[in-house]
Design an enzyme around this catalytic site. Structure first.
Site, PDB file in Angstrom:
ATOM      1  N   GLU A 170      23.745  21.337  68.827  1.00 17.76           N
ATOM      2  CA  GLU A 170      22.584  21.270  69.707  1.00 17.76           C
ATOM      3  C   GLU A 170      21.420  21.889  68.936  1.00 17.76           C
ATOM      4  O   GLU A 170      21.523  23.024  68.462  1.00 17.76           O
ATOM      5  CB  GLU A 170      22.849  22.069  70.989  1.00 17.76           C
ATOM      6  N   ARG A 184      37.152  29.166  67.763  1.00 21.49           N
ATOM      7  CA  ARG A 184      35.901  29.356  67.041  1.00 21.49           C
ATOM      8  C   ARG A 184      36.026  30.534  66.088  1.00 21.49           C
ATOM      9  O   ARG A 184      36.878  31.398  66.257  1.00 21.49           O
ATOM     10  CB  ARG A 184      34.745  29.545  68.008  1.00 21.49           C
ATOM     11  N   LYS A 189      24.001  31.549  69.072  1.00 21.51           N
ATOM     12  CA  LYS A 189      22.618  31.207  68.774  1.00 21.51           C
ATOM     13  C   LYS A 189      21.649  31.999  69.650  1.00 21.51           C
ATOM     14  O   LYS A 189      20.565  32.360  69.214  1.00 21.51           O
ATOM     15  CB  LYS A 189      22.403  29.702  68.932  1.00 21.51           C
TER      16      LYS A 189
HETATM   17  P1  ATP Z   1      26.547  29.023  70.002  1.00 22.83           P
HETATM   18  O1  ATP Z   1      27.553  29.640  70.899  1.00 22.83           O
HETATM   19  O2  ATP Z   1      26.344  29.743  68.723  1.00 22.83           O
HETATM   20  O3  ATP Z   1      25.262  28.701  70.675  1.00 22.83           O
HETATM   21  P2  ATP Z   1      27.347  26.333  70.326  1.00 22.83           P
HETATM   22  O4  ATP Z   1      28.770  25.965  70.404  1.00 22.83           O
HETATM   23  O5  ATP Z   1      26.571  26.307  71.564  1.00 22.83           O
HETATM   24  O6  ATP Z   1      27.220  27.681  69.543  1.00 22.83           O
HETATM   25  P3  ATP Z   1      26.570  23.896  69.144  1.00 22.83           P
HETATM   26  O7  ATP Z   1      25.319  23.551  68.456  1.00 22.83           O
HETATM   27  O8  ATP Z   1      26.877  23.234  70.422  1.00 22.83           O
HETATM   28  O9  ATP Z   1      26.587  25.441  69.287  1.00 22.83           O
HETATM   29  O10 ATP Z   1      27.786  23.715  68.138  1.00 22.83           O
HETATM   30  C1  ATP Z   1      28.009  22.568  67.380  1.00 22.83           C
HETATM   31  C2  ATP Z   1      29.448  22.500  66.986  1.00 22.83           C
HETATM   32  O11 ATP Z   1      29.807  23.664  66.260  1.00 22.83           O
HETATM   33  C3  ATP Z   1      30.339  22.452  68.200  1.00 22.83           C
HETATM   34  O12 ATP Z   1      31.327  21.481  67.974  1.00 22.83           O
HETATM   35  C4  ATP Z   1      30.906  23.829  68.298  1.00 22.83           C
HETATM   36  O13 ATP Z   1      32.165  23.795  68.865  1.00 22.83           O
HETATM   37  C5  ATP Z   1      30.925  24.275  66.841  1.00 22.83           C
HETATM   38  N1  ATP Z   1      30.813  25.733  66.741  1.00 22.83           N
HETATM   39  C6  ATP Z   1      29.847  26.514  67.248  1.00 22.83           C
HETATM   40  N2  ATP Z   1      30.100  27.815  67.016  1.00 22.83           N
HETATM   41  C7  ATP Z   1      31.261  27.853  66.338  1.00 22.83           C
HETATM   42  C8  ATP Z   1      32.066  28.907  65.797  1.00 22.83           C
HETATM   43  N3  ATP Z   1      31.725  30.196  65.927  1.00 22.83           N
HETATM   44  N4  ATP Z   1      33.198  28.568  65.151  1.00 22.83           N
HETATM   45  C9  ATP Z   1      33.544  27.280  65.013  1.00 22.83           C
HETATM   46  N5  ATP Z   1      32.851  26.256  65.486  1.00 22.83           N
HETATM   47  C10 ATP Z   1      31.715  26.519  66.148  1.00 22.83           C
HETATM   48 MG    MG Z   2      26.950  24.188  72.540  1.00 27.63          MG
END
Ligand code: ATP
Ligand code: MG
Length: 564
Positions: A33, A258, A268
């Site tokens: 995102e 994760r 983020k």
């Molecule tokens: P955040 O919690 O940091 O905002 P998010 O999951 O909302 O992370 P996205 O941009 O939706 O962020 O993530 C894109 C992809 O990266 C998704 O498939 C998510 O599952 C993966 N991802 C995000 N954070 C991690 C992490 N700490 N370890 C592994 N994969 C991750």
């Molecule tokens: Mg997300």
């Protein structure tokens, strides 16, 4: 790419799919995102998704999951593109935006309505939440649940046409208010939001919810394996329900744990807070666990990839120690980084028996790990700098470095003996140490087998260049920054665990002269001090700053024992 494919529970599932014919190829996607910069957790997901595509001769798309207009910006889109590319992955022209599917996603919603599987609900958000029920109690059906498809279609079109104010109503899937899966209790799939979107502008005043948009996007792209993190496990029945209800092609969602990294945050929202509150110097501050921060710190894409390979893929959440990340770059730079000498906190040394005005060039090994890297010349003269730490007027026990009356080796140069200490008459601070050298020890070897217990790095005072060096430490002092100390002030959050000493700026470091000609982006080992990176961002601003990528911690432990 060098990292060999690893077997894990996901490859087992894929192998089984290929064996049974559930799928005949592998097509993954990385769907960030664009509401922040990518971090090392995303790198794990990137390496996993692109790695699977590579290992199975498949494809991996890059998709901006930009269905929420509020927090998304094009700055983030370009940073994501840059970071994925920098990590070494290629989406082969398949860069997609979920917002490009808004028309199709809207059609899907109308399709659900026509099939009696979605309805417009006039209850407000609080009411919908309260009626959802709990794990032990079923939810309560909305009084609007019985609207006919015709009525719903009319209302939904009015929603789209902007005839209702924000929040006046929502579109909900009509599933089961008594489902044991709370996500299945008539989830909201569209809401009214008058919000400018970074790509579609003001075309839409209704936006689809993540769960609805995500599975449709995956389906439209022909994704086979929709890999996401564990928190989406509960949403899988919904993912499957939507696509089944739409009669659409259905990818397989697979969840993995994760990455959590010690002494830092990987959310983020929290990273944005660090930036917004000026706790760090932007998203690419070298202390940040973002890809752009690691890049500016001096990490290489290969080190990040090998880190991701080494931590593996599992179903259980855990915290990976930040040393594991640091070791990945240490291992790489140990093999590749040229050795140089630099003095961070200079102390003047005068060699009193070295002829005034004389200089010479001594041979120094570029990298003992890489014979092909050869040697270079370093100038030596009557006045030198050594590290302040390497001298003690009154040496504590086990301090084997320079002190009055003691002989040590200057690396690649000579043995020197300290005879005199010059101090500031007012402060008592040591200003200079005066030594004699033994010309017979040229190159650092003693002809008579005489031993010294320490070898110091040094630079010639007259030839050295001055530069700024930045030393970094962990960003948070607590292993898990979200755990607050017992005596924390009321209302405190993880920011109380911020390390106040995470950045040390040393503005008058003395480096061997060859470093004056180096290009930004170059990496070195400064002997005994760590690995350093000539910061390209500062370089563009006309400033020469060397960032310490990582210390030589492991080497240091050894060094101290041997009295190096
Ligand atoms: P955040 O919690 O940091 O905002 P998010 O999951 O909302 O992370 P996205 O941009 O939706 O962020 O993530 C894109 C992809 O990266 C998704 O498939 C998510 O599952 C993966 N991802 C995000 N954070 C991690 C992490 N700490 N370890 C592994 N994969 C991750
Ligand atoms: Mg997300």
């Amino acid at each position: 790419m060098e990292n060999t494919p690893a077997k894990n529970f996901i490859t087992e599932i894929i192998d089984e799919h290929l064996r049974t014919g559930r799928f005949t190829k592998v097509h993954t996607r990385f769907p960030p995102e664009p509401n922040g910069y990518l971090h090392i957790g995303h790198a794990k997901s990137i390496c996993l998704n692109f790695g699977l595509a590579r290992d199975y001769d498949g494809l991996c798309n890059l998709r901006m999951d930009d269905t929420n207009p509020e927090k998304e910006e094009s700055e983030y889109v370009s940073s994501i593109i840059e970071d994925v590319k920098w990590l070494g992955f290629d989406w082969g022209g398949r860069l997609f935006y979920a917002s490009d599917y808004f028309d199709k996603i809207y059609e899907c919603a109308e399709k659900l309505i026509a099939a009696g599987k979605a309805y417009v609900d006039d209850q407000d958000a609080d009411c919908i939440r309260e009626c959802r029920g709990t794990l032990t109690e079923p939810g309560k059906e909305s009084p609007y649940r019985g609207r006919t498809p015709e009525e719903n279609l009319k209302l939904f079109r009015k929603m789209r046409a902007g005839e209702f104010p924000d929040g006046a109503c929502v579109l909900r899937a009509k599933i089961d208010m008594a489902s044991p899966h709370i996500v299945m209790r008539d989830p909201v799939i569209y809401r009214i939001r008058r919000e400018h979107h970074h790509r579609t502008g003001d075309k839409w005043c209704i936006y689809p919810m993540y769960d609805f948009a995500h599975c449709i996007s995956d389906s439209l792209e022909g994704i086979t394996h929709s890999i996401c993190t564990l928190e989406f496990e509960n949403n899988r029945p919904l993912y499957d329900w939507f696509l089944e209800a739409l009669g659409a092609y259905r990818p397989q969602q697979i969840e993995f744990a994760r990455l959590n990294l010690s002494n830092t945050v990987l959310s983020k929202r929290k990273l944005l807070q660090l930036v917004k509150e000026d706790r760090v110097d932007g998203w690419n501050d070298p202390r940040m666990p973002t890809i752009s921060g690691l890049r500016r710190r001096g990490y290489t894409p290969g080190a990040i990839r090998s880190f991701c390979a080494s931590i593996g893929v599992a179903k259980m959440d855990s915290i990976v120690d930040i040393n594991v990340l640091e070791n990945s770059i240490r291992d790489e730079l140990n093999k590749t980084a040229p050795r140089r000498m630099g003095v961070l906190r200079p102390l003047k040394v005068v060699i009193t028996n070295y002829p005034e005005g004389n200089t010479e060039e001594l041979d120094a090994v570029n990298n003992p790990e890489d014979a092909a890297s050869g040697t270079r010349k370093v100038p030596f003269g009557r006045e030198l700098y050594i590290e302040r730490d390497d001298f003690r007027e009154v040496p504590p026990p086990k301090f084997y470095r320079l002190s009055p009356g003691r002989e040590v080796r200057l690396r690649y140069a000579y043995f020197i003996t300290c005879n005199e200490v010059v101090k500031d008459p007012h402060t008592g601070e040591v200003m200079e140490v005066r030594c004699t050298y033994d010309p017979a020890t040229k190159g650092g070897d003693s002809p008579d087998g005489r031993k010294v217990k320490a070898t110091l790095h040094w630079v010639s005072a007259k030839d050295a260049i001055s530069a700024e060096v930045r030393l970094y430490d962990i960003l948070f002092t607590a292993r898990n920054p979200n755990e607050l100390p017992k005596d924390h002030p009321a209302g405190a959050d993880y920011m109380v665990n911020l390390n106040p000493a995470s950045l040390e700026i040393l503005t008058d470091c003395k480096l061997e002269p060859g470093l004056g000609n180096e290009k930004p982006g170059a990496r070195f080992q400064f002997e005994r001090l760590g690995y350093f990176y000539l910061d390209p961002v500062f370089y563009k601003e006309g400033k020469k700053v060397f960032n310490r990528v990582v210390s030589l911690k492991d080497t240091w432990a050894k060094v101290e024992k041997k009295g190096y």
